[in-house]
Design a protein around this motif. Structure first.
Motif, PDB file in Angstrom:
ATOM      1  N   MET A 120      -9.341  38.508 -99.801  1.00 32.70           N
ATOM      2  CA  MET A 120      -9.665  37.084 -99.751  1.00 32.70           C
ATOM      3  C   MET A 120     -10.051  36.560-101.127  1.00 32.70           C
ATOM      4  N   GLN A 181     -11.009  40.068 -95.419  1.00 35.31           N
ATOM      5  CA  GLN A 181     -12.437  39.943 -95.724  1.00 35.31           C
ATOM      6  C   GLN A 181     -13.098  41.313 -95.574  1.00 35.31           C
TER       7      GLN A 181
ATOM      8  N   TRP B  91     -12.064  26.934 -98.626  1.00 42.58           N
ATOM      9  CA  TRP B  91     -11.266  27.842 -99.459  1.00 42.58           C
ATOM     10  C   TRP B  91      -9.925  28.163 -98.810  1.00 42.58           C
ATOM     11  N   GLY B 193     -29.684  47.486 -99.666  1.00 44.02           N
ATOM     12  CA  GLY B 193     -28.381  47.104-100.188  1.00 44.02           C
ATOM     13  C   GLY B 193     -27.563  48.352-100.492  1.00 44.02           C
ATOM     14  N   ARG B 194     -26.376  48.153-101.008  1.00 40.19           N
ATOM     15  CA  ARG B 194     -25.499  49.278-101.312  1.00 40.19           C
ATOM     16  C   ARG B 194     -26.161  50.260-102.275  1.00 40.19           C
ATOM     17  N   PRO B 221     -22.581  45.031 -97.264  1.00 38.93           N
ATOM     18  CA  PRO B 221     -21.865  46.327 -97.336  1.00 38.93           C
ATOM     19  C   PRO B 221     -22.540  47.400 -96.480  1.00 38.93           C
ATOM     20  N   SER B 252     -27.557  43.371-105.269  1.00 42.33           N
ATOM     21  CA  SER B 252     -27.213  42.744-106.556  1.00 42.33           C
ATOM     22  C   SER B 252     -27.589  41.269-106.617  1.00 42.33           C
ATOM     23  N   ALA B 254     -25.637  38.610-104.682  1.00 45.62           N
ATOM     24  CA  ALA B 254     -24.461  37.742-104.523  1.00 45.62           C
ATOM     25  C   ALA B 254     -24.900  36.462-103.821  1.00 45.62           C
ATOM     26  N   ILE B 270     -35.829  45.493-106.276  1.00 48.71           N
ATOM     27  CA  ILE B 270     -35.811  46.791-106.946  1.00 48.71           C
ATOM     28  C   ILE B 270     -34.367  47.087-107.300  1.00 48.71           C
ATOM     29  N   ASN B 271     -34.092  47.188-108.585  1.00 45.60           N
ATOM     30  CA  ASN B 271     -32.713  47.377-109.020  1.00 45.60           C
ATOM     31  C   ASN B 271     -32.704  48.142-110.334  1.00 45.60           C
ATOM     32  N   VAL B 290     -34.071  52.974-106.800  1.00 47.56           N
ATOM     33  CA  VAL B 290     -34.676  52.584-105.527  1.00 47.56           C
ATOM     34  C   VAL B 290     -35.175  53.789-104.737  1.00 47.56           C
TER      35      VAL B 290
HETATM   36  C1  LIG Z   1     -17.411  34.800 -97.121  1.00 48.56           C
HETATM   37  C2  LIG Z   1     -18.370  35.865 -97.491  1.00 48.56           C
HETATM   38  C3  LIG Z   1     -19.521  36.018 -96.745  1.00 48.56           C
HETATM   39  C4  LIG Z   1     -20.447  36.997 -97.092  1.00 48.56           C
HETATM   40  N1  LIG Z   1     -21.600  37.096 -96.373  1.00 48.56           N
HETATM   41  C5  LIG Z   1     -22.571  37.948 -96.782  1.00 48.56           C
HETATM   42  C6  LIG Z   1     -23.837  38.013 -96.105  1.00 48.56           C
HETATM   43  O1  LIG Z   1     -24.089  37.339 -95.103  1.00 48.56           O
HETATM   44  N2  LIG Z   1     -24.763  38.867 -96.578  1.00 48.56           N
HETATM   45  C7  LIG Z   1     -24.547  39.655 -97.680  1.00 48.56           C
HETATM   46  O2  LIG Z   1     -25.450  40.408 -98.064  1.00 48.56           O
HETATM   47  N3  LIG Z   1     -23.354  39.625 -98.320  1.00 48.56           N
HETATM   48  C8  LIG Z   1     -22.368  38.799 -97.892  1.00 48.56           C
HETATM   49  N4  LIG Z   1     -21.156  38.796 -98.545  1.00 48.56           N
HETATM   50  C9  LIG Z   1     -20.885  39.830 -99.557  1.00 48.56           C
HETATM   51  C10 LIG Z   1     -21.466  39.507-100.916  1.00 48.56           C
HETATM   52  O3  LIG Z   1     -20.546  38.739-101.668  1.00 48.56           O
HETATM   53  C11 LIG Z   1     -21.728  40.819-101.683  1.00 48.56           C
HETATM   54  O4  LIG Z   1     -20.555  41.593-101.716  1.00 48.56           O
HETATM   55  C12 LIG Z   1     -22.855  41.639-101.084  1.00 48.56           C
HETATM   56  O5  LIG Z   1     -23.993  40.836-100.822  1.00 48.56           O
HETATM   57  C13 LIG Z   1     -23.225  42.764-102.010  1.00 48.56           C
HETATM   58  O6  LIG Z   1     -24.176  43.611-101.402  1.00 48.56           O
HETATM   59  P1  LIG Z   1     -25.113  44.527-102.281  1.00 48.56           P
HETATM   60  O7  LIG Z   1     -25.906  43.699-103.199  1.00 48.56           O
HETATM   61  O8  LIG Z   1     -25.862  45.407-101.335  1.00 48.56           O
HETATM   62  O9  LIG Z   1     -24.073  45.466-103.054  1.00 48.56           O
HETATM   63  P2  LIG Z   1     -23.607  45.439-104.597  1.00 48.56           P
HETATM   64  O10 LIG Z   1     -23.191  44.085-105.016  1.00 48.56           O
HETATM   65  O11 LIG Z   1     -22.669  46.564-104.748  1.00 48.56           O
HETATM   66  O12 LIG Z   1     -24.943  45.761-105.380  1.00 48.56           O
HETATM   67  C14 LIG Z   1     -25.604  46.981-105.389  1.00 48.56           C
HETATM   68  C15 LIG Z   1     -26.793  46.839-106.320  1.00 48.56           C
HETATM   69  O13 LIG Z   1     -27.563  48.019-106.274  1.00 48.56           O
HETATM   70  C16 LIG Z   1     -27.965  48.404-107.582  1.00 48.56           C
HETATM   71  N5  LIG Z   1     -28.146  49.843-107.555  1.00 48.56           N
HETATM   72  C17 LIG Z   1     -27.197  50.814-107.470  1.00 48.56           C
HETATM   73  N6  LIG Z   1     -27.767  52.024-107.430  1.00 48.56           N
HETATM   74  C18 LIG Z   1     -29.096  51.829-107.493  1.00 48.56           C
HETATM   75  C19 LIG Z   1     -30.217  52.691-107.493  1.00 48.56           C
HETATM   76  N7  LIG Z   1     -30.077  54.022-107.403  1.00 48.56           N
HETATM   77  N8  LIG Z   1     -31.439  52.141-107.582  1.00 48.56           N
HETATM   78  C20 LIG Z   1     -31.613  50.804-107.676  1.00 48.56           C
HETATM   79  N9  LIG Z   1     -30.581  49.935-107.668  1.00 48.56           N
HETATM   80  C21 LIG Z   1     -29.351  50.436-107.573  1.00 48.56           C
HETATM   81  C22 LIG Z   1     -26.847  47.945-108.484  1.00 48.56           C
HETATM   82  O14 LIG Z   1     -27.312  47.732-109.789  1.00 48.56           O
HETATM   83  C23 LIG Z   1     -26.394  46.647-107.790  1.00 48.56           C
HETATM   84  O15 LIG Z   1     -27.077  45.541-108.320  1.00 48.56           O
HETATM   85  C24 LIG Z   1     -20.199  37.841 -98.202  1.00 48.56           C
HETATM   86  C25 LIG Z   1     -19.029  37.689 -98.932  1.00 48.56           C
HETATM   87  C26 LIG Z   1     -18.123  36.707 -98.591  1.00 48.56           C
HETATM   88  C27 LIG Z   1     -16.897  36.537 -99.408  1.00 48.56           C
END
Ligand SMILES: Cc1cc2nc3c(=O)[nH]c(=O)nc-3n(C[C@H](O)[C@H](O)[C@H](O)COP(=O)(O)OP(=O)(O)OC[C@H]3O[C@@H](n4cnc5c(N)ncnc54)[C@H](O)[C@@H]3O)c2cc1C
Ligand SMILES: Nc1ncnc2c1ncn2[C@@H]1O[C@H](COP(=O)(O)O)[C@@H](O)[C@H]1O
Lengths: 258, 303
Positions: A120, A181, B91, B193-194, B221, B252, B254, B270-271, B290
């Motif tokens: 997407m 998605q 979009w 988070g991831r 994720p 992260s 987003a 915490i990141n 983390v």
């Molecule tokens: C239409 C649409 C709707 C969406 N709806 C949602 C929604 O409702 N909710 C949502 O959450 N997302 C949603 N998303 C997805 C969103 O865009 C991101 O992909 C998502 O939020 C990323 O999740 P994240 O931060 O857990 O993972 P990532 O972006 O992969 O971030 C992981 C973070 O963890 C950190 N990290 C890694 N390892 C460690 C460690 N050992 N210790 C500390 N930090 C670490 C990294 O530095 C990074 O900042 C949507 C996307 C779209 C396109």
């Protein structure tokens, strides 16, 4: 049936980004690249359909970019795509979504695909335009943000994800394009035997000049970090000390520890 | 200069975010006309021209017919900008209109600067300034980036109708999954988070939530990978929360996640990445691994 999946290779987003010499995109030095996350779902869905349709179905993976994108192509082949097209373009990152879509459409036009899968959006540029624009250029039916996909005898039933977790159910007939998605499926990891098998699959290289006819419509004039809003405190150092500091902050700024 | 603003209805209701289009047009300093596929009740509080089509006859989602009607309004109004929300509706439709007009499209705009647009890139870590070179420009605006502007008044309605075939059939809506936790009521939410790395680490995050008397939340994720159920998801496609304390572990930041939690009273992130965009809204960014920091904090709180 002929299937196409379009993938983009993007930088690891945990990297630090610095502007390139022109100041209009990031400097690629020292960055690691991988497949755009959304495209992994697209590849997985295409491979699942290809497997369920069996003999007589062909799944091609396409990527536009410099030589490094062959890595992402190889991963798709190891996931189960049959063959690949690498549209060679060292300057792909400078092209706007309109040009990228036009290149894909020019490739697809001659080859009679029935169904095209894209992500997407791309994680680095995130325009969410290329897939839909390809469909418009080819006159294909199209739906976006797909989190549910079923195919039966020329008709796709797709679930689109809407805000708040509601879904919109749509039906479309092939030829069609869907943009995938996150969460559509669980993308597989390529197994070692499949990685070996993929080495024998054909990757056709096509110079971008053979397919590019369009001028860009939008240009990036500046690539830069966001203006820091400030306010927040950044804590670094030894974990034990960090814990003490955070507990002190919780006591001072919130009521949750009372 | 003029902008044609494409508003949104969902399940018979006018979406509040429609007024963000007017906030955008105001910043751009342009005249406006609006178009919506919806119904006459309710009409938006807007005194300009409103091209209105009936969703009962051409569906709330039918890109072929909606595109046709937008192009008809574009002919009548000759706008310089055609503006959508960057939403599942916008979009999907915007690139179709742009392609029909061979107009440049700029997606998910967060600010206007001297005839150019600012957009986020690289997962919101960086920004691009984009300039277009076509007579008309199609724009989608990021949710929440522009203020709601409710000018008041009643629109001068121009009815639109579309006919002809459509490549797509809209079957209907499917409601969101039932939730087994209501995060909206929680005073403390600790979200995974991831960056927590793997499913086996989720209990460590849940233990901190418990120690703080709160609930476990998650980014997408983590839900998509089936580490936790969807009812824990925070964000545009999950729940919107505003607890007293929100702890984001390995998230992260987003925009779709932020949209669901930025109204929290106090945010700790915490990141391991000091530049993670979550730092832009967090009150405290703890730069740490983390899986080292969280158990240490939980242990200290337990004492
Ligand atoms: C239409 C649409 C709707 C969406 N709806 C949602 C929604 O409702 N909710 C949502 O959450 N997302 C949603 N998303 C997805 C969103 O865009 C991101 O992909 C998502 O939020 C990323 O999740 P994240 O931060 O857990 O993972 P990532 O972006 O992969 O971030 C992981 C973070 O963890 C950190 N990290 C890694 N390892 C460690 C460690 N050992 N210790 C500390 N930090 C670490 C990294 O530095 C990074 O900042 C949507 C996307 C779209 C396109
Ligand atoms: N360089 C590229 N090569 C192949 N496919 C691409 C490329 N860029 C974008 N795409 C496809 O278009 C989708 C949307 O990208 P974008 O419009 O940049 O957000 C991606 O998920 C890919 O499927």
């Amino acid at each position: 049936m002929k299937l196409l999946v379009c993938i983009k290779q993007v930088p690891d987003l945990e990297s630090r980004f610095k502007p390139n010499a022109e100041g209009n995109w990031f400097n690629e030095t020292d960055l690691a690249f991988r497949m755009n996350e959304y495209d992994e779902y697209a590849v997985e869905q295409a491979v699942q359909l290809r497997e369920s349709l069996g003999e007589g179905t062909e799944l091609t993976v396409l990527s536009i970019g410099p030589d490094r994108v062959v890595e992402a192509i190889k991963k798709s082949l190891a996931m189960g795509c049959d063959n690949a097209a690498h549209i060679q373009d060292a300057a792909a990152s400078a092209k706007d979504p309109w040009q990228i879509a036009s290149i894909i459409a020019a490739y697809a036009k001659e080859r009679g695909f029935d169904l095209i899968f894209t992500g997407m959006q791309s994680q680095d540029r995130g325009s969410a335009q290329v897939g839909v624009t390809v469909a418009e250029l080819l006159g294909f039916a199209c739906t976006t943000t797909v989190v549910g996909f079923a195919y039966d005898n020329g008709t796709i039933t797709a679930k689109r994800e809407l805000e708040g977790g509601i879904k919109g159910v749509v039906k479309l007939k092939i030829p069609a394009l869907v943009t995938c998605q996150l969460g559509l499926n669980i993308p597989r990891y390529p197994t070692l035997p499949n990685i070996m098998k993929a080495k024998k699959k054909e990757i056709v290289a096509i110079p971008v000049a053979d397919l590019l006819t369009e001028e860009s419509l939008a240009m990036t004039t500046r690539f830069h970090p966001p203006a820091k809003k400030g306010g927040g405190i950044v804590l670094e150092g030894d974990v034990g000390e960090l814990v003490e500091k955070v507990i002190a902050m919780l006591k001072e700024k919130t009521t949750v520890l009372r | 200069m003029k902008a044609l603003l494409i508003g949104e209805y969902r399940e018979g209701k006018l979406l509040e975010s429609t007024y963000e289009l007017l906030g955008f047009a105001d910043q751009l300093g342009v005249e406006t006309a609006m178009l919506m596929v919806g119904s006459e009740a309710p009409l938006p509080a807007y005194g300009g021209t409103l091209y209105l089509a009936d969703a009962a006859t051409c569906d709330e989602y039918n890109p072929d017919l909606h595109k046709k009607m937008i192009l008809e309004a574009v002919q009548k109004e000759n706008p310089d900008y055609i503006v959508f929300l960057h939403s599942s509706y916008g979009w999907d439709l915007a690139p179709r209109v742009a392609a029909a007009l061979t107009a440049a499209q700029v997606s998910e705009v967060i600010a206007c600067v001297d005839g150019s647009f600012e957009v986020g890139c690289c997962n919101a870590k960086m920004r691009r300034t984009v300039k277009t070179s076509t007579a008309k420009t199609v724009v989608t605006i990021q949710a929440g980036a522009f203020p709601i502007l409710q000018p008041g008044g009643s629109p001068i309605v121009q009815k639109l109708a579309a006919s002809g075939g459509a490549a797509l059939e809209f079957v209907g809506y499917e409601p969101a999954e039932k939730k087994d936790v209501d995060l909206a009521k929680a005073e403390v939410i600790v979200s995974a988070g991831r960056g927590v790395g793997k499913k086996d680490n989720i209990p460590t995050i849940a233990a901190l939530a418990k120690a703080l008397g709160g609930e476990l939340g998650a980014s997408r994720p983590v839900v998509d990978a089936e580490w936790v159920s969807h009812s824990h998801q925070v964000g545009t496609t999950g729940q919107t929360v505003s607890p007293k304390l929100y702890v984001a572990c390995g998230i992260s930041g987003a925009i779709q996640h932020l949209a669901g939690m930025k109204k929290s009273d106090f945010i700790i992130a915490i990141n391991k990445d000091k530049d993670a965009p979550i730092g832009e809204i967090a009150d405290v960014l703890v730069v740490a691994d983390v899986m080292q920091f969280v158990p240490a904090l939980t242990a200290k709180l337990a004492r």
